[in-house]
Design an enzyme around this catalytic site. Sequence first.
Site, mmCIF file in Angstrom:
data_model
loop_
_atom_site.group_PDB
_atom_site.id
_atom_site.type_symbol
_atom_site.label_atom_id
_atom_site.label_comp_id
_atom_site.label_asym_id
_atom_site.label_seq_id
_atom_site.Cartn_x
_atom_site.Cartn_y
_atom_site.Cartn_z
ATOM 1 N N VAL A 135 -4.165 -9.505 1.139
ATOM 2 C CA VAL A 135 -4.668 -10.502 2.011
ATOM 3 C C VAL A 135 -5.923 -9.948 2.592
ATOM 4 O O VAL A 135 -6.187 -8.987 3.008
ATOM 5 C CB VAL A 135 -3.627 -10.747 3.211
ATOM 6 N N ARG B 93 -4.918 1.425 -0.805
ATOM 7 C CA ARG B 93 -4.606 0.104 -0.518
ATOM 8 C C ARG B 93 -4.729 -0.917 -1.712
ATOM 9 O O ARG B 93 -5.184 -0.589 -2.717
ATOM 10 C CB ARG B 93 -5.704 -0.415 0.394
ATOM 11 N N LEU B 94 -3.356 -1.596 -1.756
ATOM 12 C CA LEU B 94 -3.387 -2.705 -2.924
ATOM 13 C C LEU B 94 -3.898 -3.982 -2.048
ATOM 14 O O LEU B 94 -2.937 -4.496 -1.075
ATOM 15 C CB LEU B 94 -2.081 -2.994 -3.317
ATOM 16 N N ALA B 95 -4.748 -4.651 -2.266
ATOM 17 C CA ALA B 95 -5.545 -5.734 -1.621
ATOM 18 C C ALA B 95 -4.744 -6.992 -1.761
ATOM 19 O O ALA B 95 -4.809 -7.350 -3.043
ATOM 20 C CB ALA B 95 -6.975 -5.924 -1.613
ATOM 21 N N SER C 213 11.136 -12.362 -5.540
ATOM 22 C CA SER C 213 12.230 -12.039 -6.178
ATOM 23 C C SER C 213 13.547 -12.599 -5.443
ATOM 24 O O SER C 213 13.461 -12.789 -4.091
ATOM 25 C CB SER C 213 12.425 -10.566 -6.222
ATOM 26 N N GLY C 214 14.715 -12.815 -5.795
ATOM 27 C CA GLY C 214 15.655 -13.430 -5.352
ATOM 28 C C GLY C 214 16.952 -12.195 -4.896
ATOM 29 O O GLY C 214 18.017 -12.363 -4.580
ATOM 30 N N ASP D 197 -3.981 -9.280 8.165
ATOM 31 C CA ASP D 197 -2.355 -8.657 8.817
ATOM 32 C C ASP D 197 -2.607 -7.397 9.387
ATOM 33 O O ASP D 197 -1.989 -7.219 10.528
ATOM 34 C CB ASP D 197 -1.169 -9.023 8.173
ATOM 35 N N GLU E 262 3.745 -6.329 4.321
ATOM 36 C CA GLU E 262 3.271 -7.710 4.558
ATOM 37 C C GLU E 262 3.941 -8.152 5.929
ATOM 38 O O GLU E 262 5.210 -8.149 5.900
ATOM 39 C CB GLU E 262 3.425 -8.614 3.638
ATOM 40 N N CYS F 238 0.921 -1.102 0.089
ATOM 41 C CA CYS F 238 0.073 0.074 -0.052
ATOM 42 C C CYS F 238 0.931 1.301 0.235
ATOM 43 O O CYS F 238 2.057 1.124 0.016
ATOM 44 C CB CYS F 238 -1.007 0.006 1.266
#
Length: 606
Positions: free
Chosen positions: A54, A50-52, A374-375, A104, A81, A2
């Site tokens: 969870v 907000r980017l939903a 991502s690594g 969360d 997160e 978010c």
Amino acid sequence: MCGIAGWIDFSRDLTLERQTVEAMTGSLYRRGPDSEGVWLAPHVALGHRRLAIVDLEGGKQPMVALRRSPEGPVVLTYSGEVYNFRELRAQLIARGHHFETVSDTEVVLHAYLEWGAAFVDHLTGMFALAIWDAGREELLLVRDRLGVKPLYYHVYGGGLLFGSEPKAILANPLFTARTSEDKLPILFNPRLSMPGETPFTDLRQVQPGHLVRFARSGAHETPYWRLVSREHHDDAATTVARVREILEDVVRHQLVADVELCCLLSGGLDSSVITALAAAHHPRRLRSFSVDFEGAEDDFRATALRPERDTPFALSAAAHLRVDHTAITLDPEALSTVVPEILLARDLPSLGQFDSSMYLLFQAIRERSTVALSGEAADEVFGGYPWFFDHATVWGDTFPWLGNSPRLTDCLAPDARARIRPDDDERDRYATLRARVPRLTGESGRQARMREVLYLSLQGPLVYLLDRKDRMSMAVGLEVRVPFCDHKLLEYVWNVPWKMKMADGREKSLLRAAAADLLPGEVLRRRKSAYPATFSPAHAKSVRAALDAVLDDRDSPLSGLLDIPKVRELAASQGEMMTMADNLHLLLPLIEVDRWMRSYNVSLTA
């Protein structure tokens, strides 16, 4: 994931400032395209986009916990997160807490109610958050331990502004966009920035692993987490097994999402390990993505940091792991078309083609997924860069990641160099960070120096990469998770002796051993290869033209500050550099700083 924003002012009624607060919050709409919220009180204004990810229906913010008067409410606006939220939820329920959602966000809020500021010690994840405690009349700003998620703030007499990106603070008329000549070294090389430092005058970031308290007495920033050096007692086999165990657990926790999830798969060791572990635990066939450029078969030129192309290795890894792979192929000439978007995403000078291509890659991924693993950070944690293995670079008395590259500040005009003293500035920054290395009593020689080198690489270079990944992903509403930034993994690997980290004489030996059964041989043995660069002649021509335009323009914000013949000489040369794709890569900040200062009307002071 978010975007958050806010304003605290003990001398004015912020309930009358809704329009400004909504502008601050609305500036972050790309970070949170799903919903918006604002909470106002006489001296407090909090905003959220907000980017939903969870609990798509629950978890709306700012989230309020009402307490008995006279304590007043506790209000949270939160980006990120927390991967252990389910375990924390069960623990809090056992302590008498009741929950209305399965998000969360609510767990983070109740953790604060239970433990106060010490709640952050219980969180595992990537986050940037603000909590207003009305009873204490105090704002807490908190950033995750490695600084995966950004959080900026500006303190002025009696007040504070904050936001996930500078744009939220720039949207408030109390803040003016300014910089100064002594910021040119970090504008020309952002990796030189000290923790919390920004090129904007009077704008700071909350440092990784820190919290900021703001009350009527002012702002105070303190650490809640630091790396600690301890003796490592596990033998080689136990160490390898422990690394694998931690990685398995980290990736399993980071697969939690109520939306489509995928992996970034370049075919290098780092991304392939994450993809392999994710594929093993993901309930459905996993998607993966890589990036390349049209014409790369003919244009590619090997360098120390990019010895080979990714595509053949990405396809090999994808076939072995049986994931649904898509190779995103970009037109190099399209990179210039998204310059306005990447500048808007950063609010700071961009990284040119590396930002543009990542933005276009993430834009394509966002059409299919909302979360990507991502690594990033394996090189800093396990020791993967070429400079870790070059004797002269390791023992040089400066930042090892500078390698053998010339300094762009060498292109400053003589009078500007005399005022700014960039060589002294670099030495001071190096000495300051070196003094902060958490040392182990009795450690000496190469082991002690490699602890310094690893620590220095966890500062500027990692911050630089995490910042780019956050900005380019959130600009298109994509959440990128970075399992190698888990603090428990870092705490363990940090104390593994260097000789064990390179047991087979190669970079990232420990990670390679932990993943030996997961990957095909050609991927497992592959040399470090950085994020792809295009060597397209057409792209190089456009960069040269943009550079010439800056040098020829007497109205450029950099006019009078540069030694133009020296810049042109460097642009025409083809020196081999450890950390740069080519000389145009080195000179690119001149273009981008000029563009940033014009676009944001940034004034420059001596």
